[in-house]
Design a protein around this motif. Structure first.
Motif, PDB file in Angstrom:
ATOM      1  N   TYR A  39       7.104  11.387  -4.548  1.00 35.28           N
ATOM      2  CA  TYR A  39       5.808  11.413  -3.871  1.00 35.28           C
ATOM      3  C   TYR A  39       5.192  10.018  -3.748  1.00 35.28           C
ATOM      4  N   ASP A  40       5.283   9.243  -4.798  1.00 35.45           N
ATOM      5  CA  ASP A  40       4.674   7.914  -4.757  1.00 35.45           C
ATOM      6  C   ASP A  40       5.343   7.039  -3.695  1.00 35.45           C
ATOM      7  N   ASP A  41       6.668   7.145  -3.579  1.00 30.89           N
ATOM      8  CA  ASP A  41       7.364   6.376  -2.546  1.00 30.89           C
ATOM      9  C   ASP A  41       6.989   6.862  -1.151  1.00 30.89           C
ATOM     10  N   ALA A  42       6.824   8.174  -1.008  1.00 29.74           N
ATOM     11  CA  ALA A  42       6.421   8.724   0.288  1.00 29.74           C
ATOM     12  C   ALA A  42       5.048   8.197   0.692  1.00 29.74           C
ATOM     13  N   ILE A  43       4.119   8.220  -0.252  1.00 28.74           N
ATOM     14  CA  ILE A  43       2.763   7.741   0.024  1.00 28.74           C
ATOM     15  C   ILE A  43       2.759   6.245   0.318  1.00 28.74           C
ATOM     16  N   ALA A  44       3.489   5.489  -0.490  1.00 28.51           N
ATOM     17  CA  ALA A  44       3.536   4.038  -0.294  1.00 28.51           C
ATOM     18  C   ALA A  44       4.139   3.679   1.061  1.00 28.51           C
ATOM     19  N   THR A  45       5.175   4.406   1.469  1.00 22.48           N
ATOM     20  CA  THR A  45       5.805   4.145   2.765  1.00 22.48           C
ATOM     21  C   THR A  45       4.836   4.427   3.903  1.00 22.48           C
ATOM     22  N   ALA A  46       4.138   5.545   3.818  1.00 20.62           N
ATOM     23  CA  ALA A  46       3.175   5.887   4.865  1.00 20.62           C
ATOM     24  C   ALA A  46       2.025   4.884   4.912  1.00 20.62           C
ATOM     25  N   GLN A  47       1.524   4.493   3.756  1.00 20.21           N
ATOM     26  CA  GLN A  47       0.418   3.525   3.721  1.00 20.21           C
ATOM     27  C   GLN A  47       0.839   2.183   4.311  1.00 20.21           C
ATOM     28  N   ALA A  48       2.019   1.714   3.947  1.00 18.70           N
ATOM     29  CA  ALA A  48       2.507   0.434   4.465  1.00 18.70           C
ATOM     30  C   ALA A  48       2.701   0.502   5.987  1.00 18.70           C
ATOM     31  N   THR A  49       3.159   1.649   6.470  1.00 10.89           N
ATOM     32  CA  THR A  49       3.361   1.812   7.914  1.00 10.89           C
ATOM     33  C   THR A  49       2.025   1.795   8.650  1.00 10.89           C
ATOM     34  N   LEU A  50       1.017   2.432   8.066  1.00 12.69           N
ATOM     35  CA  LEU A  50      -0.295   2.468   8.711  1.00 12.69           C
ATOM     36  C   LEU A  50      -0.962   1.096   8.751  1.00 12.69           C
ATOM     37  N   GLU A  51      -0.608   0.241   7.826  1.00 13.81           N
ATOM     38  CA  GLU A  51      -1.158  -1.120   7.869  1.00 13.81           C
ATOM     39  C   GLU A  51      -0.708  -1.850   9.133  1.00 13.81           C
ATOM     40  N   GLN A  52       0.505  -1.546   9.576  1.00 15.08           N
ATOM     41  CA  GLN A  52       1.031  -2.171  10.788  1.00 15.08           C
ATOM     42  C   GLN A  52       0.773  -1.333  12.033  1.00 15.08           C
ATOM     43  N   HIS A  53       0.606  -0.028  11.853  1.00 20.56           N
ATOM     44  CA  HIS A  53       0.424   0.885  13.000  1.00 20.56           C
ATOM     45  C   HIS A  53      -0.715   1.858  12.681  1.00 20.56           C
ATOM     46  N   PRO A  54      -1.949   1.368  12.640  1.00 18.95           N
ATOM     47  CA  PRO A  54      -3.070   2.201  12.188  1.00 18.95           C
ATOM     48  C   PRO A  54      -3.397   3.377  13.110  1.00 18.95           C
ATOM     49  N   ASP A  55      -2.918   3.346  14.356  1.00 21.16           N
ATOM     50  CA  ASP A  55      -3.240   4.423  15.293  1.00 21.16           C
ATOM     51  C   ASP A  55      -2.199   5.528  15.313  1.00 21.16           C
ATOM     52  N   SER A  56      -1.236   5.490  14.423  1.00 20.75           N
ATOM     53  CA  SER A  56      -0.190   6.518  14.408  1.00 20.75           C
ATOM     54  C   SER A  56      -0.726   7.820  13.813  1.00 20.75           C
ATOM     55  N   VAL A  57      -0.943   8.810  14.672  1.00 14.49           N
ATOM     56  CA  VAL A  57      -1.368  10.130  14.198  1.00 14.49           C
ATOM     57  C   VAL A  57      -0.255  10.773  13.383  1.00 14.49           C
ATOM     58  N   LEU A  58       0.971  10.539  13.792  1.00  9.05           N
ATOM     59  CA  LEU A  58       2.123  11.086  13.083  1.00  9.05           C
ATOM     60  C   LEU A  58       2.115  10.689  11.612  1.00  9.05           C
ATOM     61  N   VAL A  59       1.988   9.406  11.346  1.00  7.52           N
ATOM     62  CA  VAL A  59       2.056   8.921   9.962  1.00  7.52           C
ATOM     63  C   VAL A  59       0.787   9.274   9.196  1.00  7.52           C
ATOM     64  N   ARG A  60      -0.371   9.129   9.835  1.00  2.00           N
ATOM     65  CA  ARG A  60      -1.629   9.379   9.109  1.00  2.00           C
ATOM     66  C   ARG A  60      -1.761  10.860   8.747  1.00  2.00           C
ATOM     67  N   SER A  61      -1.376  11.737   9.628  1.00  2.00           N
ATOM     68  CA  SER A  61      -1.473  13.165   9.317  1.00  2.00           C
ATOM     69  C   SER A  61      -0.535  13.530   8.170  1.00  2.00           C
ATOM     70  N   ASN A  62       0.641  12.924   8.142  1.00  2.00           N
ATOM     71  CA  ASN A  62       1.554  13.203   7.035  1.00  2.00           C
ATOM     72  C   ASN A  62       1.041  12.601   5.726  1.00  2.00           C
ATOM     73  N   LEU A  63       0.378  11.456   5.804  1.00  3.89           N
ATOM     74  CA  LEU A  63      -0.195  10.871   4.593  1.00  3.89           C
ATOM     75  C   LEU A  63      -1.258  11.795   4.013  1.00  3.89           C
ATOM     76  N   VAL A  64      -2.060  12.404   4.864  1.00  3.92           N
ATOM     77  CA  VAL A  64      -3.037  13.398   4.402  1.00  3.92           C
ATOM     78  C   VAL A  64      -2.320  14.515   3.657  1.00  3.92           C
ATOM     79  N   ARG A  65      -1.227  14.983   4.228  1.00 11.16           N
ATOM     80  CA  ARG A  65      -0.457  16.055   3.583  1.00 11.16           C
ATOM     81  C   ARG A  65       0.096  15.610   2.233  1.00 11.16           C
TER      82      ARG A  65
END
Length: 321
Positions: free
Chosen positions: A207-233
């Motif tokens: 889980y921690d790696d999943a969250i860290a990967t999503a957070q790092a991706t959003l830093e570069q692509h903050p408008d990605s609904v795909l990644v942000r919605s999964n981070l919420v999950r």
């Protein structure tokens, strides 16, 4: 995508002989199959698979039973396991192509069918394989385009993307992680690749790696609904609802009207138990006059909206979804 052919295929390869105790158990499986007691046969095969994981007879029966039960990801995974042990089995090679098609992995299906037809052009399975290719191949540019790739130059990347998803769905999470990492290495700017990596980590209970990967991706692509919605999950699954809530404003203000993005927003709001926001999201979707003025959204969005409307005390509108 592909309709099942009228003639029922023989879904099991030829079987050999096991030890006496295993042979007795397999005879019981055979009897259960003849009586179409698929659930009972499946339960027995699960036990046999644990004690005889590489036995081709067990795997052959499991291929048949998982298909009959509609366990299509298990059907696919068992075909793959069988072929890892016996790669030159023609019938199972064609069954694997069919499994990929059934599970909506068109690139993997095309790749598998092409290889099988080239290797066994006279096999009975090649007839159906060619029929499936004739239906899928004209759509390959669109399939790759929907992924964000170009046809045919990005074929290998598309296959890696589907392979990552397939490994995740069938429980091969370690291989999913490795495949996603290979995809990212070859196409670092491909955002869905990072999302697939995060989902593979999640499937692997990292889980921690999943969250860290999503957070790092959003830093570069903050408008990605795909990644942000999964981070919420991910946060919700970890019980960190406070962290998940911080991402809701960015989701709600994201202007994307893509059908998949709308569904992702609704899914994230469902994890946050915000039924009112789902109803508001539904109200923001423009009605389509060609669809009786109903909003054009995905089936999952309609389901989530119906649940939200019912919980908001509007059962009539809920039933209309």
């Amino acid at each position: 995508m592909v309709k099942k052919t009228k003639k029922k295929k023989k879904l099991v390869p030829s079987r050999g002989f096991g030890h006496q105790s295993l042979e007795t158990d397999l005879a019981q499986v055979e009897a259960l199959i003849r009586r179409e007691q698929w659930i009972e046969a499946h339960s027995l095969l699960v036990r046999l698979k644990k004690s005889h994981p590489d036995n081709l007879d067990v795997l052959a029966y499991q291929i048949e039973v998982s298909y009959e039960l509609g366990h299509l990801h298990q059907y696919q995974a068992t075909c793959e396991t069988f072929l890892a042990l016996k790669p030159n089995d023609a019938r199972v090679n064609f069954l694997l192509g069919y499994a990929y098609v059934l599970n909506y992995y068109p690139l993997l299906g095309v790749q598998q069918y092409r290889r099988a037809i080239e290797r066994w052009p006279e096999h009975a399975g090649s007839v159906e394989g060619k029929e499936h290719l004739a239906m899928i191949e004209p759509n390959l540019p669109e399939v790759l385009g929907n992924m964000g790739f170009q046809y045919p130059e990005d074929w290998d990347l598309g296959v890696l993307y589907e392979r990552t998803q397939a490994y995740t769905e069938t429980g091969s999470s370690h291989r999913a992680v490795e495949t996603a990492q290979s995809l990212i290495q070859r196409r670092p700017e491909f955002v869905p690749g990072y999302n697939s990596l995060a989902l593979a980590y999640l499937a692997d209970d990292r889980y921690d790696d999943a969250i860290a990967t999503a957070q790092a991706t959003l830093e570069q692509h903050p408008d990605s609904v795909l990644v942000r919605s999964n981070l919420v999950r991910f946060f919700c699954l970890r019980g960190n609802f406070a962290a998940a809530e911080t991402h809701k404003p960015r989701l709600l203000t994201n202007p994307s009207t893509d059908l998949n993005d709308l569904t992702r927003k609704a899914e994230a709001l469902a994890y946050l138990d915000d039924m009112a926001a789902i109803v508001e999201l539904l109200g923001a979707v423009a009605p389509d006059p060609d669809q009786d003025n109903r909003p054009v959204v995905t089936g999952l969005f309609h389901h989530l909206a119906a649940v939200a409307l019912a919980r908001q005390g509007d059962p009539v509108a809920a039933r209309a979804q």
